[in-house]
Design an enzyme around this catalytic site. Structure first.
Site, PDB file in Angstrom:
ATOM      1  N   THR A  89      42.751 -57.712   8.738  1.00 15.65           N
ATOM      2  CA  THR A  89      41.518 -58.342   8.239  1.00 15.65           C
ATOM      3  C   THR A  89      41.556 -59.872   8.347  1.00 15.65           C
ATOM      4  O   THR A  89      40.555 -60.510   8.665  1.00 15.65           O
ATOM      5  CB  THR A  89      41.218 -57.870   6.789  1.00 15.65           C
ATOM      6  OG1 THR A  89      40.031 -58.502   6.337  1.00 15.65           O
ATOM      7  CG2 THR A  89      42.353 -58.185   5.821  1.00 15.65           C
ATOM      8  N   THR A 131      39.565 -58.859 -11.836  1.00 11.42           N
ATOM      9  CA  THR A 131      39.906 -59.177 -10.441  1.00 11.42           C
ATOM     10  C   THR A 131      41.385 -58.963 -10.167  1.00 11.42           C
ATOM     11  O   THR A 131      42.193 -58.939 -11.095  1.00 11.42           O
ATOM     12  CB  THR A 131      39.546 -60.639 -10.101  1.00 11.42           C
ATOM     13  OG1 THR A 131      39.704 -60.847  -8.700  1.00 11.42           O
ATOM     14  CG2 THR A 131      40.417 -61.643 -10.840  1.00 11.42           C
ATOM     15  N   ARG A 166      32.754 -59.955 -13.799  1.00  9.39           N
ATOM     16  CA  ARG A 166      33.211 -59.579 -12.457  1.00  9.39           C
ATOM     17  C   ARG A 166      32.416 -60.402 -11.455  1.00  9.39           C
ATOM     18  O   ARG A 166      31.188 -60.473 -11.538  1.00  9.39           O
ATOM     19  CB  ARG A 166      32.956 -58.084 -12.240  1.00  9.39           C
ATOM     20  CG  ARG A 166      33.061 -57.634 -10.790  1.00  9.39           C
ATOM     21  CD  ARG A 166      34.468 -57.254 -10.413  1.00  9.39           C
ATOM     22  NE  ARG A 166      34.590 -56.910  -8.997  1.00  9.39           N
ATOM     23  CZ  ARG A 166      35.628 -57.265  -8.229  1.00  9.39           C
ATOM     24  NH1 ARG A 166      36.639 -57.970  -8.731  1.00  9.39           N
ATOM     25  NH2 ARG A 166      35.681 -56.923  -6.968  1.00  9.39           N
ATOM     26  N   ASP A 209      38.620 -66.559   4.130  1.00  4.86           N
ATOM     27  CA  ASP A 209      37.629 -66.375   3.074  1.00  4.86           C
ATOM     28  C   ASP A 209      36.689 -67.563   3.105  1.00  4.86           C
ATOM     29  O   ASP A 209      37.113 -68.698   2.853  1.00  4.86           O
ATOM     30  CB  ASP A 209      38.365 -66.288   1.727  1.00  4.86           C
ATOM     31  CG  ASP A 209      37.469 -65.780   0.612  1.00  4.86           C
ATOM     32  OD1 ASP A 209      36.231 -65.846   0.763  1.00  4.86           O
ATOM     33  OD2 ASP A 209      38.004 -65.322  -0.417  1.00  4.86           O
ATOM     34  N   ARG A 236      32.968 -61.615   2.946  1.00  5.12           N
ATOM     35  CA  ARG A 236      33.650 -62.839   2.496  1.00  5.12           C
ATOM     36  C   ARG A 236      32.965 -64.084   3.072  1.00  5.12           C
ATOM     37  O   ARG A 236      33.609 -65.033   3.511  1.00  5.12           O
ATOM     38  CB  ARG A 236      35.150 -62.811   2.861  1.00  5.12           C
ATOM     39  CG  ARG A 236      35.936 -61.714   2.136  1.00  5.12           C
ATOM     40  CD  ARG A 236      37.437 -61.960   2.114  1.00  5.12           C
ATOM     41  NE  ARG A 236      38.052 -61.962   3.406  1.00  5.12           N
ATOM     42  CZ  ARG A 236      38.551 -60.865   4.026  1.00  5.12           C
ATOM     43  NH1 ARG A 236      38.529 -59.696   3.390  1.00  5.12           N
ATOM     44  NH2 ARG A 236      39.089 -60.974   5.205  1.00  5.12           N
ATOM     45  N   ARG A 274      33.861 -67.719   1.292  1.00  6.60           N
ATOM     46  CA  ARG A 274      32.929 -67.626   0.167  1.00  6.60           C
ATOM     47  C   ARG A 274      32.919 -68.908  -0.651  1.00  6.60           C
ATOM     48  O   ARG A 274      33.876 -69.671  -0.646  1.00  6.60           O
ATOM     49  CB  ARG A 274      33.330 -66.464  -0.752  1.00  6.60           C
ATOM     50  CG  ARG A 274      33.027 -65.127  -0.149  1.00  6.60           C
ATOM     51  CD  ARG A 274      33.522 -64.011  -1.029  1.00  6.60           C
ATOM     52  NE  ARG A 274      34.978 -63.906  -1.024  1.00  6.60           N
ATOM     53  CZ  ARG A 274      35.654 -62.977  -1.669  1.00  6.60           C
ATOM     54  NH1 ARG A 274      35.016 -62.095  -2.411  1.00  6.60           N
ATOM     55  NH2 ARG A 274      36.970 -62.925  -1.606  1.00  6.60           N
ATOM     56  N   SER A 326      31.375 -59.653  -4.472  1.00  7.12           N
ATOM     57  CA  SER A 326      30.739 -60.144  -3.249  1.00  7.12           C
ATOM     58  C   SER A 326      30.107 -58.990  -2.509  1.00  7.12           C
ATOM     59  O   SER A 326      30.720 -57.924  -2.373  1.00  7.12           O
ATOM     60  CB  SER A 326      31.767 -60.814  -2.344  1.00  7.12           C
ATOM     61  OG  SER A 326      32.341 -61.885  -3.025  1.00  7.12           O
ATOM     62  N   ALA A 327      28.911 -59.205  -2.008  1.00  3.67           N
ATOM     63  CA  ALA A 327      28.155 -58.145  -1.352  1.00  3.67           C
ATOM     64  C   ALA A 327      28.966 -57.472  -0.258  1.00  3.67           C
ATOM     65  O   ALA A 327      29.637 -58.133   0.539  1.00  3.67           O
ATOM     66  CB  ALA A 327      26.878 -58.717  -0.752  1.00  3.67           C
ATOM     67  N   CYS A 328      28.897 -56.155  -0.232  1.00  4.35           N
ATOM     68  CA  CYS A 328      29.548 -55.383   0.809  1.00  4.35           C
ATOM     69  C   CYS A 328      28.619 -54.219   1.109  1.00  4.35           C
ATOM     70  O   CYS A 328      28.654 -53.197   0.419  1.00  4.35           O
ATOM     71  CB  CYS A 328      30.916 -54.895   0.337  1.00  4.35           C
ATOM     72  SG  CYS A 328      31.734 -53.901   1.592  1.00  4.35           S
TER      73      CYS A 328
HETATM   74  N1  LIG Z   1      35.379 -60.646   6.817  1.00  2.00           N
HETATM   75  C1  LIG Z   1      35.691 -59.489   6.226  1.00  2.00           C
HETATM   76  N2  LIG Z   1      35.159 -59.223   5.035  1.00  2.00           N
HETATM   77  C2  LIG Z   1      35.506 -58.070   4.439  1.00  2.00           C
HETATM   78  C3  LIG Z   1      36.372 -57.142   5.023  1.00  2.00           C
HETATM   79  N3  LIG Z   1      36.501 -56.085   4.195  1.00  2.00           N
HETATM   80  C4  LIG Z   1      35.732 -56.363   3.107  1.00  2.00           C
HETATM   81  N4  LIG Z   1      35.123 -57.543   3.243  1.00  2.00           N
HETATM   82  C5  LIG Z   1      34.273 -58.291   2.320  1.00  2.00           C
HETATM   83  O1  LIG Z   1      35.122 -58.774   1.306  1.00  2.00           O
HETATM   84  C6  LIG Z   1      34.392 -58.936   0.118  1.00  2.00           C
HETATM   85  C7  LIG Z   1      35.138 -58.216  -0.989  1.00  2.00           C
HETATM   86  O2  LIG Z   1      35.207 -59.050  -1.997  1.00  2.00           O
HETATM   87  P1  LIG Z   1      35.736 -58.750  -3.477  1.00  2.00           P
HETATM   88  O3  LIG Z   1      35.399 -57.382  -3.915  1.00  2.00           O
HETATM   89  O4  LIG Z   1      35.270 -59.915  -4.269  1.00  2.00           O
HETATM   90  O5  LIG Z   1      37.304 -58.714  -3.323  1.00  2.00           O
HETATM   91  P2  LIG Z   1      38.471 -59.722  -3.469  1.00  2.00           P
HETATM   92  O6  LIG Z   1      38.185 -61.119  -3.107  1.00  2.00           O
HETATM   93  O7  LIG Z   1      39.554 -59.058  -2.697  1.00  2.00           O
HETATM   94  O8  LIG Z   1      38.871 -59.756  -4.982  1.00  2.00           O
HETATM   95  P3  LIG Z   1      38.941 -58.677  -6.127  1.00  2.00           P
HETATM   96  O9  LIG Z   1      38.224 -57.463  -5.686  1.00  2.00           O
HETATM   97  O10 LIG Z   1      38.288 -59.374  -7.274  1.00  2.00           O
HETATM   98  O11 LIG Z   1      40.361 -58.426  -6.421  1.00  2.00           O
HETATM   99  C8  LIG Z   1      33.015 -58.396   0.382  1.00  2.00           C
HETATM  100  O12 LIG Z   1      32.134 -59.468   0.671  1.00  2.00           O
HETATM  101  C9  LIG Z   1      33.211 -57.532   1.622  1.00  2.00           C
HETATM  102  O13 LIG Z   1      32.050 -57.445   2.423  1.00  2.00           O
HETATM  103  C10 LIG Z   1      36.926 -57.468   6.293  1.00  2.00           C
HETATM  104  O14 LIG Z   1      37.736 -56.756   6.867  1.00  2.00           O
HETATM  105  N5  LIG Z   1      36.544 -58.654   6.847  1.00  2.00           N
HETATM  106 ZN   LIG Z   2      33.831 -53.802   1.038  1.00  2.00          ZN
END
Ligand SMILES: Nc1nc2c(ncn2[C@@H]2O[C@H](COP(=O)(O)OP(=O)(O)OP(=O)(O)O)[C@@H](O)[C@H]2O)c(=O)[nH]1
Ligand SMILES: [Zn+2]
Length: 365
Positions: A285, A320, A220, A297, A265, A299, A223-225
């Site tokens: 978003t 994913t 997996r 994105d 992201r 990243r 990404s930090a959230c």
């Molecule tokens: N800029 C921004 N970042 C967000 C928002 N909501 C969530 N994030 C970020 O998005 C990222 C989520 O990434 P992932 O869990 O990898 O999700 P993904 O790319 O949609 O892919 P999968 O979960 O693998 O399907 C994290 O770094 C969150 O902090 C938003 O509204 N704006």
């Molecule tokens: Zn999040």
């Protein structure tokens, strides 16, 4: 190498220093062979005093913005991905902030008329934006070409011709340490810490069990959230995805979760909160990122590929819903043998967010 030059910062170190300067509001100097030297100040950390000092130089000043931000402001971006907006005479800090930060776009839509520069080069402007983005600031910077003037003393000076290609490369990550950390969902877990040699954030890998390096590993890329992972925010699905991924690895007895410190992201927590504030105003978003001047994105998934390789993995079963992650792994030479769906954590607060990702970013449902 003499003793003196051995102590001097190299290009990577100078760029790291420049990031710190920009975050503190200190100008840096970018010097290119063709363009000469220019003073760069991040719009977000610009002070009244430094803006006045810039204006006292009586030189032409540009506010460099991304093409995304320029589109929102309806300013012509003659350089495609960036625009050079001419700083009007006597413009105050609120003019700069209003262009850089979309928070008040709706309340104060009349920012113009904006004049954007067409003549001259934009290489230093482009580099300035790369630098302020990498400092996790708003993507907007004042650029003051110095002409024949000597740069003010004491400022960090970057060789722009060397820095531009250097910044597009991923800094090598070094494995610092690993130790056992039994987790609720996976007792046989080990946390590895990786440190990039450019002074940016560390990234982590959670290895569950002892996966066979010759077989595809359940993986997996997370990404930090901060809001989702730690606070239990209902606005996204990150927390439940993190837990579900670790639980699946725990159940299978093996796996690897790469925790990439690319909050929001890749735009940083402050900018993500700016994006959330725009979402409170009704933007989705993707639109919110664009209004701020970012891509959807930002990243860099090369980080994940590099950590996987460093741990000895060449093939993954990727947990994913994001097809871009699959493509990026394959592009970095990591074979994705399977996509494992990860559908958890839908709430009434994030249904629109998830639908937008499906519609605009191609997420698989
Ligand atoms: N800029 C921004 N970042 C967000 C928002 N909501 C969530 N994030 C970020 O998005 C990222 C989520 O990434 P992932 O869990 O990898 O999700 P993904 O790319 O949609 O892919 P999968 O979960 O693998 O399907 C994290 O770094 C969150 O902090 C938003 O509204 N704006
Ligand atoms: Zn999040």
């Amino acid at each position: 190498m003499t003793a003196n030059t051995a102590f001097s910062p190299d290009l990577t170190e100078t760029i790291a220093r420049a990031r710190g300067d920009l975050r503190m509001g200190v100008p840096v100097v970018l010097a290119g062979r063709a363009e000469g030297a220019a003073l760069v100040l991040a719009a977000e950390t610009l002070s009244e005093g430094r803006l006045a000092a810039v204006q006292a130089m009586a030189l032409p000043v540009d506010l460099a913005l991304t093409g995304r931000r320029a589109a929102t402001l309806r300013a012509r971006a003659y350089d495609g991905d960036i625009a050079r907006v001419v700083l009007p005479e006597g413009a105050g800090l609120s003019w700069v902030r209003g262009l850089a930060d979309p928070a008040d776009d709706l309340a104060q839509p009349m920012k113009g008329p904006l004049r954007t520069r067409r003549e001259g080069g934009c290489a230093l402007h482009r580099l300035a934006l790369v630098l302020v983005k990498s400092a996790r600031l708003l993507p907007a910077a004042l650029v003051v070409p110095l002409g024949d003037l000597p740069p003010p003393p004491g400022l960090t000076r970057i060789d722009a011709d060397a820095a531009a290609p250097h910044l597009s490369e991923l800094a090598p990550l070094h494995h610092v340490v690993s130790a056992r950390v039994p987790l609720r969902h996976a007792e046989a877990a080990r946390l590895h810490v990786f440190r990039p040699d450019d002074g940016s954030e560390e990234h982590y890998a959670v290895e569950v069990g002892r996966p066979d390096r010759d077989a595809p590993v359940l993986a997996r890329l997370h990404s930090a959230c901060f809001t989702g992972d730690l606070l239990g925010s209902l606005k996204c699905d990150c927390g439940p995805q993190l837990n579900a991924a670790l639980a699946q690895m725990g159940a299978e007895g093996q796996g690897v979760l790469l925790y990439l410190n690319q909050e929001g992201r890749g735009i940083g927590l402050a900018n993500k909160m700016r994006a959330y504030a725009l979402q409170d105003q009704g933007f989705d978003t993707v639109e919110a990122n664009h209004r701020l001047g970012f891509e959807d994105d930002e990243r860099d998934f090369r980080l994940g590929a590099q950590m996987l390789r460093s741990l000895g993995f060449g093939a993954v079963r990727l947990l994913t819903n994001n097809p871009a992650k699959i493509a990026r792994m394959a592009g970095e030479g990591i074979k994705v043998t399977d996509r494992v769906a990860l559908k958890v954590g839908e709430t009434r607060f994030n249904a629109h967010y998830l639908a937008t990702k499906a519609k605009k970013s191609g997420h698989l449902l």
